[in-house]
Design a protein around this motif. Structure first.
Motif, PDB file in Angstrom:
ATOM      1  N   PHE A  46       0.661  -1.623   0.522  1.00 39.63           N
ATOM      2  CA  PHE A  46       0.094   0.227   0.253  1.00 39.63           C
ATOM      3  C   PHE A  46       0.994   1.198   0.016  1.00 39.63           C
ATOM      4  O   PHE A  46       1.000   2.618  -0.849  1.00 39.63           O
ATOM      5  CB  PHE A  46      -0.781  -0.011   1.113  1.00 39.63           C
ATOM      6  N   HIS A  47       2.168   1.150   1.062  1.00 38.47           N
ATOM      7  CA  HIS A  47       2.456   2.073   0.245  1.00 38.47           C
ATOM      8  C   HIS A  47       3.824   2.478  -0.337  1.00 38.47           C
ATOM      9  O   HIS A  47       4.241   3.685  -0.613  1.00 38.47           O
ATOM     10  CB  HIS A  47       3.345   2.528   2.185  1.00 38.47           C
ATOM     11  N   LEU A  48       3.858   1.665  -0.618  1.00 38.31           N
ATOM     12  CA  LEU A  48       4.548   0.633  -1.752  1.00 38.31           C
ATOM     13  C   LEU A  48       4.646   1.260  -3.444  1.00 38.31           C
ATOM     14  O   LEU A  48       5.331   1.968  -4.001  1.00 38.31           O
ATOM     15  CB  LEU A  48       5.941   0.025  -1.942  1.00 38.31           C
ATOM     16  N   PHE A  49       3.583   1.538  -3.438  1.00 41.90           N
ATOM     17  CA  PHE A  49       2.264   1.763  -4.822  1.00 41.90           C
ATOM     18  C   PHE A  49       1.053   2.612  -4.245  1.00 41.90           C
ATOM     19  O   PHE A  49       0.007   2.170  -4.427  1.00 41.90           O
ATOM     20  CB  PHE A  49       2.043   0.465  -5.376  1.00 41.90           C
ATOM     21  N   PRO A  50       2.215   4.098  -4.017  1.00 48.12           N
ATOM     22  CA  PRO A  50       0.370   4.870  -3.520  1.00 48.12           C
ATOM     23  C   PRO A  50      -0.439   5.064  -5.170  1.00 48.12           C
ATOM     24  O   PRO A  50      -1.530   5.055  -4.645  1.00 48.12           O
ATOM     25  CB  PRO A  50       1.328   5.943  -3.588  1.00 48.12           C
ATOM     26  N   ASN A  51      -0.060   4.572  -5.922  1.00 46.92           N
ATOM     27  CA  ASN A  51      -0.872   5.016  -7.088  1.00 46.92           C
ATOM     28  C   ASN A  51      -0.909   3.974  -7.556  1.00 46.92           C
ATOM     29  O   ASN A  51      -1.870   4.299  -8.634  1.00 46.92           O
ATOM     30  CB  ASN A  51       0.210   6.432  -8.704  1.00 46.92           C
ATOM     31  N   LEU A  52      -0.829   2.702  -7.345  1.00 42.15           N
ATOM     32  CA  LEU A  52      -1.566   1.318  -7.860  1.00 42.15           C
ATOM     33  C   LEU A  52      -2.895   0.978  -7.333  1.00 42.15           C
ATOM     34  O   LEU A  52      -3.763   1.883  -6.212  1.00 42.15           O
ATOM     35  CB  LEU A  52      -0.749   0.632  -7.745  1.00 42.15           C
ATOM     36  N   GLU A  53      -3.858   1.091  -8.887  1.00 40.03           N
ATOM     37  CA  GLU A  53      -4.816   0.408  -7.709  1.00 40.03           C
ATOM     38  C   GLU A  53      -5.462  -0.679  -6.974  1.00 40.03           C
ATOM     39  O   GLU A  53      -4.471  -1.423  -6.947  1.00 40.03           O
ATOM     40  CB  GLU A  53      -6.506   0.375  -9.133  1.00 40.03           C
ATOM     41  N   GLU A  54      -6.439  -0.760  -6.302  1.00 32.83           N
ATOM     42  CA  GLU A  54      -6.658  -2.289  -5.340  1.00 32.83           C
ATOM     43  C   GLU A  54      -6.639  -3.935  -6.467  1.00 32.83           C
ATOM     44  O   GLU A  54      -5.969  -3.962  -5.526  1.00 32.83           O
ATOM     45  CB  GLU A  54      -8.090  -1.719  -5.263  1.00 32.83           C
ATOM     46  N   GLY A  55      -6.891  -3.331  -8.427  1.00 31.53           N
ATOM     47  CA  GLY A  55      -6.633  -4.863  -8.324  1.00 31.53           C
ATOM     48  C   GLY A  55      -5.262  -5.435  -8.809  1.00 31.53           C
ATOM     49  O   GLY A  55      -4.539  -6.386  -8.085  1.00 31.53           O
ATOM     50  N   GLY A  56      -3.940  -4.289  -8.859  1.00 35.73           N
ATOM     51  CA  GLY A  56      -2.963  -3.923  -9.154  1.00 35.73           C
ATOM     52  C   GLY A  56      -2.081  -4.609  -7.885  1.00 35.73           C
ATOM     53  O   GLY A  56      -1.137  -5.636  -7.343  1.00 35.73           O
ATOM     54  N   LEU A  57      -2.153  -4.120  -6.612  1.00 33.56           N
ATOM     55  CA  LEU A  57      -2.429  -4.782  -4.763  1.00 33.56           C
ATOM     56  C   LEU A  57      -2.626  -5.801  -4.780  1.00 33.56           C
ATOM     57  O   LEU A  57      -1.757  -5.899  -4.102  1.00 33.56           O
ATOM     58  CB  LEU A  57      -2.521  -3.338  -4.082  1.00 33.56           C
ATOM     59  N   TYR A  63       9.509   2.063   3.795  1.00 30.25           N
ATOM     60  CA  TYR A  63       8.448   2.338   2.501  1.00 30.25           C
ATOM     61  C   TYR A  63       8.539   3.826   2.826  1.00 30.25           C
ATOM     62  O   TYR A  63       8.061   4.167   4.330  1.00 30.25           O
ATOM     63  CB  TYR A  63       6.777   1.435   2.324  1.00 30.25           C
ATOM     64  N   PRO A  64       7.505   5.186   2.614  1.00 27.94           N
ATOM     65  CA  PRO A  64       7.731   6.018   2.162  1.00 27.94           C
ATOM     66  C   PRO A  64       6.473   5.873   3.188  1.00 27.94           C
ATOM     67  O   PRO A  64       5.169   5.343   2.946  1.00 27.94           O
ATOM     68  CB  PRO A  64       7.602   6.597   1.085  1.00 27.94           C
ATOM     69  N   SER A  65       6.281   7.555   3.633  1.00 24.16           N
ATOM     70  CA  SER A  65       4.825   7.537   4.310  1.00 24.16           C
ATOM     71  C   SER A  65       3.532   7.466   2.598  1.00 24.16           C
ATOM     72  O   SER A  65       3.572   7.782   1.422  1.00 24.16           O
ATOM     73  CB  SER A  65       4.392   8.659   4.664  1.00 24.16           C
ATOM     74  N   HIS A  66       2.141   7.416   3.020  1.00 23.40           N
ATOM     75  CA  HIS A  66       0.911   7.667   1.924  1.00 23.40           C
ATOM     76  C   HIS A  66       1.208   9.622   2.045  1.00 23.40           C
ATOM     77  O   HIS A  66       1.342   9.672   2.955  1.00 23.40           O
ATOM     78  CB  HIS A  66      -0.371   7.471   2.412  1.00 23.40           C
ATOM     79  N   PRO A  67       0.595   9.723   0.854  1.00 23.31           N
ATOM     80  CA  PRO A  67       0.994  11.572   0.149  1.00 23.31           C
ATOM     81  C   PRO A  67      -0.008  11.966   1.309  1.00 23.31           C
ATOM     82  O   PRO A  67       0.846  13.297   1.696  1.00 23.31           O
ATOM     83  CB  PRO A  67       0.096  10.611  -0.925  1.00 23.31           C
ATOM     84  N   ILE A  68      -0.828  11.341   1.363  1.00 26.54           N
ATOM     85  CA  ILE A  68      -1.723  12.483   2.490  1.00 26.54           C
ATOM     86  C   ILE A  68      -0.884  12.572   3.636  1.00 26.54           C
ATOM     87  O   ILE A  68      -0.904  13.984   4.466  1.00 26.54           O
ATOM     88  CB  ILE A  68      -3.202  11.444   2.654  1.00 26.54           C
ATOM     89  N   GLN A  69      -0.400  11.840   4.268  1.00 23.81           N
ATOM     90  CA  GLN A  69       0.863  11.349   5.121  1.00 23.81           C
ATOM     91  C   GLN A  69       1.630  12.699   5.140  1.00 23.81           C
ATOM     92  O   GLN A  69       2.254  13.667   5.990  1.00 23.81           O
ATOM     93  CB  GLN A  69       0.807  10.297   6.157  1.00 23.81           C
TER      94      GLN A  69
END
Length: 225
Positions: A98-109, A195-201
């Motif tokens: 979830f944190h490594l791929f912030p722009n990936l949709e649910e199906g990809g994750l 892993y990076p923080s979420h963009p909102i964080q």
């Protein structure tokens, strides 16, 4: 139940309750080596109920003697710990992805997570830790097949993660999973762990609660909660 017993159960895939002569030995021999075949008749009939798996496979399985140690638990297998460990592995994997791929949709994750938590891959992780050298199980003929043995190893790895969670919590379980996933690959391990923080964080590092007073609707919602 002591923690020693918990870890003992984590390595107990199929455990024999009677400690006499193993009744599966003869069946293993017949299943994997077959019997001497006559030189006459229809060979398809003679080979119908035999599986030529080879003497090497048989010797390998028969040499895997488990430790005949009783435990305090009445449950003599690792299925409950496997149930817990399966959830632990999926939870930790989901957080990192979830944190490594912030722009990936649910199906990809979900696809990436499935690739990590599938039994075939977990068996590889179990092999990295050498769990097959410590597993406790009866000599069932089904374990002579590589697929069944690797499935048992995957279950054992999940049970071990469940035991680590019970013993030391989710953070230690995360450390063990991460180090096993990328054993010998320091660069990938470092990326996975840090892993990076979420963009909102990143946008609101101190949190966004300060905006509650600025918007009436948020103030009402906060008061109701």
């Amino acid at each position: 139940m002591s923690l020693v017993v918990v870890f003992d159960l984590a390595l107990t895939y199929i455990f024999r309750e009677n400690f006499g002569t193993n009744p599966d030995h003869a069946r293993n021999s017949l299943t994997n080596c077959g019997i001497r075949q006559p030189e006459y008749g229809d060979r398809r009939i003679h080979y119908m109920n035999t599986r030529k798996r080879g003497i090497n496979t048989l010797i390998n399985i028969m040499s895997r003697f488990g430790r005949n140690l009783e435990t305090e638990s009445k449950i003599t297998h690792n299925e409950r710990l496997e149930f817990l460990g399966d959830a632990v592995v999926e939870f930790l994997t989901s957080i990192h992805l979830f944190h490594l791929f912030p722009n990936l949709e649910e199906g990809g994750l979900a696809t990436y997570r499935a690739a990590i938590v599938q039994n075939q891959h977990l068996a590889v992780l179990a092999e990295k830790l050498g769990l097959d050298q410590f597993m406790l199980y009866a000599h069932g003929s089904d374990l002579c097949h590589d697929f069944e043995l690797r499935h048992a190893m995957a279950n054992c790895f999940e049970a071990l993660m469940g035991a680590i969670f019970l013993d030391s919590g989710i953070e230690e379980a995360d450390k063990v999973l991460s180090s096993t996933l990328f054993k010998g690959e320091s660069v990938l391990h470092n990326i996975w762990v840090h892993y990076p923080s979420h963009p909102i964080q990143e946008q609101e590092p101190q949190g966004d609660r300060k905006w509650i007073k600025s918007f009436p609707i948020l103030t009402v919602s906060h008061a109701l909660s």
